[in-house]
Design a protein around this motif. Structure first.
Motif, PDB file in Angstrom:
ATOM      1  N   ILE A  99       0.893  -1.110   0.045  1.00 58.22           N
ATOM      2  CA  ILE A  99      -0.165  -0.058   0.037  1.00 58.22           C
ATOM      3  C   ILE A  99       1.063   1.345  -0.035  1.00 58.22           C
ATOM      4  CG2 ILE A  99      -1.746   1.181   1.328  1.00 58.22           C
ATOM      5  CD1 ILE A  99      -2.733  -1.386   2.261  1.00 58.22           C
ATOM      6  N   ASN A 100       0.668   2.047  -0.924  1.00 56.45           N
ATOM      7  CA  ASN A 100       1.674   3.118  -1.066  1.00 56.45           C
ATOM      8  C   ASN A 100       1.552   4.298  -0.013  1.00 56.45           C
ATOM      9  OD1 ASN A 100       3.479   4.571  -3.278  1.00 56.45           O
ATOM     10  ND2 ASN A 100       1.883   6.009  -2.774  1.00 56.45           N
ATOM     11  N   HIS A 101       2.540   4.995   0.423  1.00 55.42           N
ATOM     12  CA  HIS A 101       2.290   6.208   1.268  1.00 55.42           C
ATOM     13  C   HIS A 101       2.178   7.129   0.433  1.00 55.42           C
ATOM     14  CE1 HIS A 101       5.032   4.040   4.455  1.00 55.42           C
ATOM     15  NE2 HIS A 101       4.040   3.253   3.893  1.00 55.42           N
ATOM     16  N   GLY A 102       1.096   7.839   0.492  1.00 51.84           N
ATOM     17  CA  GLY A 102       0.539   9.077  -0.588  1.00 51.84           C
ATOM     18  C   GLY A 102      -0.459   8.374  -1.661  1.00 51.84           C
ATOM     19  N   PRO A 103      -1.174   9.469  -2.249  1.00 52.21           N
ATOM     20  CA  PRO A 103      -2.127   9.115  -2.971  1.00 52.21           C
ATOM     21  C   PRO A 103      -1.448   8.723  -4.600  1.00 52.21           C
ATOM     22  CG  PRO A 103      -2.330  11.353  -2.517  1.00 52.21           C
ATOM     23  CD  PRO A 103      -1.215  10.682  -1.738  1.00 52.21           C
ATOM     24  N   ASN A 104      -2.131   8.082  -5.333  1.00 51.32           N
ATOM     25  CA  ASN A 104      -1.698   7.814  -6.657  1.00 51.32           C
ATOM     26  C   ASN A 104      -3.068   8.334  -7.482  1.00 51.32           C
ATOM     27  OD1 ASN A 104       1.005   7.428  -6.894  1.00 51.32           O
ATOM     28  ND2 ASN A 104       0.609   5.494  -5.854  1.00 51.32           N
ATOM     29  N   THR A 105      -3.529   9.552  -7.724  1.00 48.36           N
ATOM     30  CA  THR A 105      -4.686   9.898  -8.432  1.00 48.36           C
ATOM     31  C   THR A 105      -4.101  10.955  -9.653  1.00 48.36           C
ATOM     32  OG1 THR A 105      -4.531  11.808  -6.941  1.00 48.36           O
ATOM     33  CG2 THR A 105      -5.846  10.014  -6.031  1.00 48.36           C
ATOM     34  N   GLY A 106      -5.345  11.116 -10.398  1.00 50.70           N
ATOM     35  CA  GLY A 106      -4.993  11.876 -11.388  1.00 50.70           C
ATOM     36  C   GLY A 106      -3.963  11.457 -12.413  1.00 50.70           C
ATOM     37  N   SER A 107      -3.579  12.428 -13.464  1.00 52.82           N
ATOM     38  CA  SER A 107      -2.714  12.254 -14.362  1.00 52.82           C
ATOM     39  C   SER A 107      -1.459  11.743 -13.950  1.00 52.82           C
ATOM     40  CB  SER A 107      -2.567  13.197 -15.547  1.00 52.82           C
ATOM     41  OG  SER A 107      -2.313  14.354 -14.719  1.00 52.82           O
ATOM     42  N   ALA A 130      -3.259  -1.987  -7.537  1.00 53.96           N
ATOM     43  CA  ALA A 130      -2.676  -1.081  -6.962  1.00 53.96           C
ATOM     44  C   ALA A 130      -3.495  -0.162  -5.928  1.00 53.96           C
ATOM     45  CB  ALA A 130      -1.831   0.174  -7.876  1.00 53.96           C
ATOM     46  N   VAL A 131      -2.835  -0.279  -4.595  1.00 50.38           N
ATOM     47  CA  VAL A 131      -3.468   0.498  -3.564  1.00 50.38           C
ATOM     48  C   VAL A 131      -2.672   1.527  -2.906  1.00 50.38           C
ATOM     49  CG1 VAL A 131      -4.582   0.141  -1.223  1.00 50.38           C
ATOM     50  CG2 VAL A 131      -4.776  -1.843  -2.943  1.00 50.38           C
ATOM     51  N   SER A 132      -2.999   2.606  -2.739  1.00 50.47           N
ATOM     52  CA  SER A 132      -2.287   3.711  -2.237  1.00 50.47           C
ATOM     53  C   SER A 132      -3.305   4.477  -1.028  1.00 50.47           C
ATOM     54  CB  SER A 132      -2.177   4.738  -3.111  1.00 50.47           C
ATOM     55  OG  SER A 132      -1.513   4.192  -4.331  1.00 50.47           O
ATOM     56  N   LEU A 133      -2.613   4.962  -0.006  1.00 47.10           N
ATOM     57  CA  LEU A 133      -3.164   5.526   1.163  1.00 47.10           C
ATOM     58  C   LEU A 133      -2.752   7.117   1.103  1.00 47.10           C
ATOM     59  CD1 LEU A 133      -4.696   5.701   3.784  1.00 47.10           C
ATOM     60  CD2 LEU A 133      -2.577   4.914   5.104  1.00 47.10           C
ATOM     61  N   VAL A 165     -10.171  -1.310   3.319  1.00 44.33           N
ATOM     62  CA  VAL A 165     -10.573  -1.160   1.673  1.00 44.33           C
ATOM     63  C   VAL A 165      -9.952  -2.436   0.839  1.00 44.33           C
ATOM     64  CG1 VAL A 165     -10.322   0.539  -0.211  1.00 44.33           C
ATOM     65  CG2 VAL A 165     -11.346   1.186   2.202  1.00 44.33           C
ATOM     66  N   ALA A 166      -8.522  -2.296   1.061  1.00 49.53           N
ATOM     67  CA  ALA A 166      -7.728  -3.178   0.401  1.00 49.53           C
ATOM     68  C   ALA A 166      -8.099  -4.579   0.394  1.00 49.53           C
ATOM     69  CB  ALA A 166      -6.243  -3.190   0.925  1.00 49.53           C
ATOM     70  N   ALA A 167      -8.859  -5.064   1.533  1.00 51.83           N
ATOM     71  CA  ALA A 167      -9.336  -6.593   1.540  1.00 51.83           C
ATOM     72  C   ALA A 167     -10.708  -6.343   0.718  1.00 51.83           C
ATOM     73  CB  ALA A 167      -9.562  -6.748   2.927  1.00 51.83           C
ATOM     74  N   ARG A 168     -11.622  -5.477   0.816  1.00 52.02           N
ATOM     75  CA  ARG A 168     -12.421  -5.302  -0.081  1.00 52.02           C
ATOM     76  C   ARG A 168     -12.547  -5.391  -1.373  1.00 52.02           C
ATOM     77  NH1 ARG A 168     -17.181  -0.372   0.554  1.00 52.02           N
ATOM     78  NH2 ARG A 168     -18.255  -1.126  -1.393  1.00 52.02           N
ATOM     79  N   HIS A 181      -6.422  -4.485 -17.764  1.00 53.70           N
ATOM     80  CA  HIS A 181      -6.425  -3.133 -17.097  1.00 53.70           C
ATOM     81  C   HIS A 181      -5.882  -3.393 -15.684  1.00 53.70           C
ATOM     82  CE1 HIS A 181     -10.360  -4.662 -16.243  1.00 53.70           C
ATOM     83  NE2 HIS A 181     -10.230  -4.306 -14.801  1.00 53.70           N
ATOM     84  N   VAL A 182      -5.670  -2.106 -14.927  1.00 49.04           N
ATOM     85  CA  VAL A 182      -5.113  -2.153 -13.594  1.00 49.04           C
ATOM     86  C   VAL A 182      -6.277  -1.636 -12.662  1.00 49.04           C
ATOM     87  CG1 VAL A 182      -3.568  -0.962 -11.951  1.00 49.04           C
ATOM     88  CG2 VAL A 182      -2.614  -2.117 -13.926  1.00 49.04           C
ATOM     89  N   VAL A 183      -6.429  -2.116 -11.592  1.00 45.82           N
ATOM     90  CA  VAL A 183      -7.425  -1.819 -10.904  1.00 45.82           C
ATOM     91  C   VAL A 183      -6.486  -0.851  -9.680  1.00 45.82           C
ATOM     92  CG1 VAL A 183      -9.212  -2.207  -9.019  1.00 45.82           C
ATOM     93  CG2 VAL A 183      -8.702  -3.790 -10.911  1.00 45.82           C
ATOM     94  N   ASN A 184      -7.166   0.626  -9.840  1.00 49.18           N
ATOM     95  CA  ASN A 184      -6.208   1.507  -8.983  1.00 49.18           C
ATOM     96  C   ASN A 184      -7.017   1.829  -7.755  1.00 49.18           C
ATOM     97  OD1 ASN A 184      -3.824   3.283  -8.362  1.00 49.18           O
ATOM     98  ND2 ASN A 184      -5.010   4.824  -9.117  1.00 49.18           N
ATOM     99  N   VAL A 185      -6.676   1.776  -6.572  1.00 47.46           N
ATOM    100  CA  VAL A 185      -7.297   2.158  -5.381  1.00 47.46           C
ATOM    101  C   VAL A 185      -6.766   3.034  -4.447  1.00 47.46           C
ATOM    102  CG1 VAL A 185      -8.371   1.197  -3.299  1.00 47.46           C
ATOM    103  CG2 VAL A 185      -8.697  -0.227  -5.398  1.00 47.46           C
ATOM    104  N   ASN A 186      -7.482   4.164  -4.292  1.00 44.88           N
ATOM    105  CA  ASN A 186      -6.987   5.157  -3.517  1.00 44.88           C
ATOM    106  C   ASN A 186      -7.843   5.438  -1.944  1.00 44.88           C
ATOM    107  OD1 ASN A 186      -4.635   7.021  -4.630  1.00 44.88           O
ATOM    108  ND2 ASN A 186      -5.906   6.356  -6.360  1.00 44.88           N
ATOM    109  N   VAL A 187      -7.238   5.204  -0.915  1.00 44.95           N
ATOM    110  CA  VAL A 187      -8.038   5.465   0.388  1.00 44.95           C
ATOM    111  C   VAL A 187      -7.613   6.755   1.145  1.00 44.95           C
ATOM    112  CG1 VAL A 187      -8.228   4.130   2.496  1.00 44.95           C
ATOM    113  CG2 VAL A 187      -7.322   3.056   0.638  1.00 44.95           C
TER     114      VAL A 187
END
Length: 269
Positions: A99-107, A130-133, A165-168, A181-187
């Motif tokens: 789980i990444n430290h920091g968001p991976n959002t937008g372009s 991919a999961v990011s917090l 959220v990662a478990a869900r 495709h990649v499933v990109n999740v941000n928390v």
């Protein structure tokens, strides 16, 4: 089902341990292979090979978990690439990055090493998640620019939220495996009680940070990266995360598009 877990924060990061626990709880056969040190911003770079094609790797441990783990002197994308060829045991069925430290959002997902590893996986026929917090997990957020509607993170409970959220997301991901495709999740960095839910989202037109150019001369340029705090009430991933929602966005790897090049190309004989 065998899962490779990696990220760009390094094999000793808290996010690796949290995601590994989530994967083990889901019944996956886990191998961890992540950079020996932080490789944030590595995108999908294939860096790390030494002369003669050697890739340095050392066995390590992830907390008290019973998994094979490797500290690799390489970018996360290269780790995913060589894992698909059996570098860390049998070819993985899925790649879980985070789980990444920091968001991976937008372009700005273009530049993320965590997302880059997942994108590399799907280009080699392996479904990637991919999961990011977002925020500053584990530390109090006293910045007045923080959205008051999503509270604070003084207790570090956001890691509980990220795990939930990662478990869900992982349950859904495993039921809908698709290497296209990649499933990109941000928390958001909130406690479980403050999480508003999970929503699908489009990519914002901006990322989590913006670059500011400062002093410059013939020998250097000073570049500063500042976090962007959005107040937009729209359906983009950055906006929804800022307002307390976890988001999920499907990302397609590089693909060709149809463009009229008739004035440029030669006509075959």
């Amino acid at each position: 089902m065998r899962a490779l877990i990696t990220n760009d924060d390094g094999v000793s990061s808290r996010g690796i341990a949290v995601l590994t626990r989530v994967a083990l709880a889901a019944g996956l056969d886990v191998v961890v292979a992540a950079p020996h040190e932080e490789r944030s911003g590595a995108s999908a770079a294939l860096s790390g090979l030494e002369d003669g094609g050697r890739l340095r790797s050392t066995r390590t441990a992830v907390d008290d978990l019973d998994v094979d783990a490797f500290a690799v002197h390489a970018s996360p994308a290269l780790i995913a690439f060589v894992a698909s060829r059996g570098a860390f045991g049998p070819r993985p069925d899925v790649v879980l990055s985070g789980i990444n430290h920091g968001p991976n959002t937008g372009s700005a997902v273009l530049h993320s090493g965590t997302v880059g590893a997942a994108l590399t996986a799907v280009t080699h026929g392996i479904p990637g998640l991919a999961v990011s917090l977002a925020g500053s997990p584990g530390r109090a957020q006293a910045d007045p620019r923080d959205d008051p509607r999503v509270g604070t993170d003084a207790s570090g409970r956001s890691w509980d939220t990220a795990a939930d959220v990662a478990a869900r997301a992982l349950r859904w991901f495993l039921d809908h495996l698709d290497p296209s495709h990649v499933v990109n999740v941000n928390v958001p960095a909130v406690s479980p009680a403050e999480l508003r839910g999970m929503r699908s989202a489009r990519l914002a037109t901006f990322g989590a940070v913006q670059a500011e150019i400062g002093d410059r001369d013939d020998e250097f340029v000073t570049v500063r990266f500042d976090e962007i705090h959005t107040e937009n009430d729209d359906d983009s991933d950055a906006s929804l995360v800022a307002h307390g929602w976890a988001t999920v966005t499907a990302l397609r790897p590089p693909t060709a598009v149809t463009v009229d090049t008739s004035e440029l190309v030669d006509t075959p004989d």
